[in-house]
Motif scaffolding. Structure first.
Motif, PDB file in Angstrom:
ATOM      1  N   THR A 131       0.726  -1.846  -0.056  1.00  0.00           N
ATOM      2  CA  THR A 131       0.171  -0.386   0.180  1.00  0.00           C
ATOM      3  C   THR A 131       0.853   1.226   0.129  1.00  0.00           C
ATOM      4  OG1 THR A 131      -1.610  -1.543   0.996  1.00  0.00           O
ATOM      5  CG2 THR A 131      -2.153   1.577   1.528  1.00  0.00           C
ATOM      6  N   PHE A 132       1.715   1.163   0.317  1.00  0.00           N
ATOM      7  CA  PHE A 132       3.169   2.545   0.681  1.00  0.00           C
ATOM      8  C   PHE A 132       3.461   2.631  -0.899  1.00  0.00           C
ATOM      9  CE2 PHE A 132       7.389   3.699   0.972  1.00  0.00           C
ATOM     10  CZ  PHE A 132       7.174   4.839   1.956  1.00  0.00           C
ATOM     11  N   LEU A 133       3.569   1.064  -0.872  1.00  0.00           N
ATOM     12  CA  LEU A 133       4.595   1.925  -2.740  1.00  0.00           C
ATOM     13  C   LEU A 133       3.490   1.683  -3.940  1.00  0.00           C
ATOM     14  CD1 LEU A 133       6.725  -1.413  -2.530  1.00  0.00           C
ATOM     15  CD2 LEU A 133       7.363   0.700  -2.416  1.00  0.00           C
ATOM     16  N   VAL A 134       2.814   1.480  -3.571  1.00  0.00           N
ATOM     17  CA  VAL A 134       1.551   2.193  -4.343  1.00  0.00           C
ATOM     18  C   VAL A 134       0.777   3.495  -4.448  1.00  0.00           C
ATOM     19  CG1 VAL A 134      -1.366   1.513  -5.282  1.00  0.00           C
ATOM     20  CG2 VAL A 134       0.298  -0.431  -5.109  1.00  0.00           C
ATOM     21  N   VAL A 135       0.740   3.727  -2.884  1.00  0.00           N
ATOM     22  CA  VAL A 135       0.078   5.399  -2.258  1.00  0.00           C
ATOM     23  C   VAL A 135       0.819   6.476  -2.643  1.00  0.00           C
ATOM     24  CG1 VAL A 135      -0.735   6.843  -1.077  1.00  0.00           C
ATOM     25  CG2 VAL A 135      -1.206   4.476  -1.132  1.00  0.00           C
ATOM     26  N   LEU A 136       2.485   6.369  -2.700  1.00  0.00           N
ATOM     27  CA  LEU A 136       3.673   7.376  -2.515  1.00  0.00           C
ATOM     28  C   LEU A 136       4.642   6.552  -3.822  1.00  0.00           C
ATOM     29  CD1 LEU A 136       4.391   7.750   0.962  1.00  0.00           C
ATOM     30  CD2 LEU A 136       2.209   8.712  -0.456  1.00  0.00           C
ATOM     31  N   ILE A 137       5.140   5.921  -3.456  1.00  0.00           N
ATOM     32  CA  ILE A 137       6.400   5.568  -4.617  1.00  0.00           C
ATOM     33  C   ILE A 137       6.156   4.999  -5.916  1.00  0.00           C
ATOM     34  CG2 ILE A 137       8.227   4.449  -4.691  1.00  0.00           C
ATOM     35  CD1 ILE A 137       8.826   3.947  -2.148  1.00  0.00           C
ATOM     36  N   ILE A 138       5.082   4.674  -6.322  1.00  0.00           N
ATOM     37  CA  ILE A 138       4.421   4.783  -7.874  1.00  0.00           C
ATOM     38  C   ILE A 138       3.682   5.007  -8.004  1.00  0.00           C
ATOM     39  CG2 ILE A 138       2.633   2.752  -8.971  1.00  0.00           C
ATOM     40  CD1 ILE A 138       4.888   1.104  -7.709  1.00  0.00           C
ATOM     41  N   PRO A 139       3.328   5.968  -7.757  1.00  0.00           N
ATOM     42  CA  PRO A 139       3.056   7.107  -8.995  1.00  0.00           C
ATOM     43  C   PRO A 139       3.722   7.836  -8.834  1.00  0.00           C
ATOM     44  CG  PRO A 139       1.291   7.169  -6.899  1.00  0.00           C
ATOM     45  CD  PRO A 139       2.939   6.285  -6.830  1.00  0.00           C
ATOM     46  N   PHE A 140       4.574   8.041  -8.277  1.00  0.00           N
ATOM     47  CA  PHE A 140       6.086   9.417  -9.037  1.00  0.00           C
ATOM     48  C   PHE A 140       6.146   8.450  -9.719  1.00  0.00           C
ATOM     49  CE2 PHE A 140      10.212  10.950  -8.499  1.00  0.00           C
ATOM     50  CZ  PHE A 140      10.199  11.877  -8.393  1.00  0.00           C
ATOM     51  N   LEU A 141       6.611   7.175  -9.687  1.00  0.00           N
ATOM     52  CA  LEU A 141       8.055   6.570 -10.427  1.00  0.00           C
ATOM     53  C   LEU A 141       6.414   6.281 -11.908  1.00  0.00           C
ATOM     54  CD1 LEU A 141       8.966   3.284  -8.991  1.00  0.00           C
ATOM     55  CD2 LEU A 141      10.202   5.540 -10.074  1.00  0.00           C
ATOM     56  N   GLU A 142       5.275   6.339 -11.741  1.00  0.00           N
ATOM     57  CA  GLU A 142       4.849   6.857 -13.047  1.00  0.00           C
ATOM     58  C   GLU A 142       4.693   8.099 -13.837  1.00  0.00           C
ATOM     59  OE1 GLU A 142      -0.579   5.995 -14.026  1.00  0.00           O
ATOM     60  OE2 GLU A 142       0.200   6.369 -12.103  1.00  0.00           O
ATOM     61  N   LYS A 143       5.019   9.123 -13.130  1.00  0.00           N
ATOM     62  CA  LYS A 143       5.126  10.326 -13.433  1.00  0.00           C
ATOM     63  C   LYS A 143       6.115  10.327 -15.310  1.00  0.00           C
ATOM     64  CE  LYS A 143       2.251  12.603 -10.202  1.00  0.00           C
ATOM     65  NZ  LYS A 143       2.184  14.289  -9.154  1.00  0.00           N
ATOM     66  N   GLN A 144       7.437  10.065 -13.631  1.00  0.00           N
ATOM     67  CA  GLN A 144       8.905  10.114 -14.251  1.00  0.00           C
ATOM     68  C   GLN A 144       8.541   9.200 -16.341  1.00  0.00           C
ATOM     69  OE1 GLN A 144      11.773   9.138 -11.868  1.00  0.00           O
ATOM     70  NE2 GLN A 144      12.263  11.192 -11.552  1.00  0.00           N
ATOM     71  N   VAL A 203       5.896   8.236 -17.507  1.00  0.00           N
ATOM     72  CA  VAL A 203       5.380   9.038 -18.932  1.00  0.00           C
ATOM     73  C   VAL A 203       6.263   9.848 -19.191  1.00  0.00           C
ATOM     74  CG1 VAL A 203       3.248  10.515 -19.122  1.00  0.00           C
ATOM     75  CG2 VAL A 203       2.777   8.612 -18.110  1.00  0.00           C
ATOM     76  N   SER A 204       6.678  10.617 -18.062  1.00  0.00           N
ATOM     77  CA  SER A 204       7.424  11.992 -19.111  1.00  0.00           C
ATOM     78  C   SER A 204       9.006  11.383 -20.508  1.00  0.00           C
ATOM     79  CB  SER A 204       8.379  12.801 -18.109  1.00  0.00           C
ATOM     80  OG  SER A 204       9.115  13.770 -18.056  1.00  0.00           O
ATOM     81  N   LEU A 205       9.442  10.126 -19.095  1.00  0.00           N
ATOM     82  CA  LEU A 205      10.922   8.972 -20.219  1.00  0.00           C
ATOM     83  C   LEU A 205      10.006   9.091 -21.299  1.00  0.00           C
ATOM     84  CD1 LEU A 205      13.319   8.337 -20.743  1.00  0.00           C
ATOM     85  CD2 LEU A 205      12.670   6.584 -18.865  1.00  0.00           C
ATOM     86  N   SER A 206       8.695   8.368 -21.412  1.00  0.00           N
ATOM     87  CA  SER A 206       8.604   7.533 -23.040  1.00  0.00           C
ATOM     88  C   SER A 206       7.964   9.055 -23.876  1.00  0.00           C
ATOM     89  CB  SER A 206       7.084   6.866 -22.436  1.00  0.00           C
ATOM     90  OG  SER A 206       5.489   7.601 -22.020  1.00  0.00           O
ATOM     91  N   GLU A 207       7.824  10.414 -23.435  1.00  0.00           N
ATOM     92  CA  GLU A 207       6.974  11.546 -24.361  1.00  0.00           C
ATOM     93  C   GLU A 207       8.518  11.770 -24.973  1.00  0.00           C
ATOM     94  OE1 GLU A 207       4.963  13.953 -21.885  1.00  0.00           O
ATOM     95  OE2 GLU A 207       3.174  11.903 -21.713  1.00  0.00           O
TER      96      GLU A 207
END
Length: 384
Positions: free
Chosen positions: A96-109, A111-115
């Motif tokens: 839950t901690f990973l999903v709430v805090l770390i995963i969204p930040f990694l997801e943003k990075q 998406v940004s890297l893929s763009e």
């Protein structure tokens, strides 16, 4: 002398042993022929094993990771069932901690890297093109290759030619996602019973075999358990350490997408030798586009991390438990990847370790039996 051993040619090739080996090969070939003729009858069985393979593999991996914690709680006087429930609650909280805090930040990075990745690739190709045009290979390069911009402009047309494969790709993606969802849903139930009754499983399997064979089989099961435990626990700890060191190094040198690149390095380091090569590729592209000095800083960080991992971390955590030569590991990874894809690469080394234990015990049993008969023959010869 037996009549089968009378012919000099037969006796030269081993006598009755040759006939026995030929008979075994004939039976194996006959079984393979029958199997290929009625293979459709075994398709439901194969589908069943393919369905349960992923959740069982995941459960076994998590089992070896959590088993030391369960055993520690038992040493503190906590009952096993309560230790399992406490451990599962802790794991659920960590996820839950990973999903709430770390995963969204990694997801943003991500998406940004893929763009930004097409931009990085275009800059990299343009830099290589400019260097080649100003190098000693300029004449050969200009006469052989088209202009880079025209090649890049043709990419959409080339990609559109593969549009017919889109439906098949979507179908495969849906099938893969379904398998992963089923594995995740069934994983807690399999893991609970595996943690609860995992110690009883070898004894249950031993009851199937004759009593005389049970001590040897118990030794073989213990060897397999030791190999899997040492590899899975050690590899996860080593991967975690690599991810932390890479993140610290990337932050120090100021490399973009430090956390995402460190996470990629941590995950891919599960695959020996080939993993670091895969992990360095996106970081190297970003460093080349950033500046030549960034490439030097990245090379320094990567070298330091690999030295620390190879000289200090892996020897202390994993030791020499597997006793597998590096060349053997490379061949095993390449073969497993060609046969089973990414899953094969991930499971190649523990699978090889299990097969090695099985073959080693079988060879030991055969050697001991052969030496026993050899000693008896020598005894009779001495008495004669």
């Amino acid at each position: 002398m037996n009549r089968w051993d009378g012919t000099p040619i037969i006796r030269f090739f081993g006598g009755r042993n040759l006939l026995y080996i030929l008979g075994v090969l004939l039976m194996v070939g006959l079984n393979l022929f029958v199997y290929t003729s009625v293979a459709f009858l075994f398709k439901p069985i194969l589908v069943f094993f393919e369905t349960i393979a992923l959740p069982i593999i995941l459960a076994v991996i998590v089992y070896y990771l959590l088993r030391p914690l369960i055993m520690l709680m038992e040493s503190w006087g906590i009952k096993r069932i309560w230790g399992i429930l406490i451990t599962l609650v802790l794991v659920a909280g960590l996820i839950t901690f990973l999903v709430v805090l770390i995963i969204p930040f990694l997801e943003k990075q991500l998406v940004s890297l893929s763009e930004e990745l097409p931009h990085y690739l275009r800059q990299l190709v343009n830099s290589i093109d400019e260097w080649l045009r100003n190098s000693i290979f300029a004449g050969y390069y200009t006469n052989t290759f088209q202009d880079v911009d025209s090649i890049l402009n043709q990419l959409p047309d080339n990609l559109s030619s593969y549009a017919g494969q889109t439906v098949q790709g979507i179908t495969n993606l849906i099938s893969t996602v379904t398998s992963v969802v089923i594995a995740i849903v069934t994983l807690p139930f399999i893991l609970f019973y595996l943690l609860k009754d995992g110690k009883k499983l070898p004894d249950m399997l031993l009851r199937v075999f004759p009593p005389k064979a049970r001590p040897e089989l118990a030794s073989m099961f213990n060897g397999i358990d030791h190999q899997l435990s040492a590899y899975i626990q050690g590899q996860i700890i080593v991967s975690f350490c690599i991810g932390i060191m890479m993140y610290i190094g990337f932050v120090i040198i100021g490399l973009d997408y430090a956390l995402l690149l460190a996470a990629i390095a941590s995950v891919t380091s599960v695959v020996p030798y080939l993993g670091p090569t895969i992990a360095i590729t996106p970081a190297l592209i970003i460093a080349i586009v950033t500046s030549p000095f960034m490439v030097l800083k990245l090379a320094f960080v990567w070298t330091v991390v690999q030295l620390l991992e190879g000289k200090f971390i892996s020897p202390q955590i994993m030791g020499k438990s597997l006793h597998i030569h590096p060349v053997t590991i490379i061949f095993v990874l390449l073969t497993a990847g060609h046969l089973f894809g990414v899953i094969g690469i991930v499971l190649a080394i523990p699978g090889y370790a299990i097969i090695k234990v099985l073959v080693t015990h079988l060879f030991f049993w055969f050697q001991r039996r052969y030496n026993r008969f050899s000693d008896e023959e020598n005894k009779y010869r001495i008495n004669d």
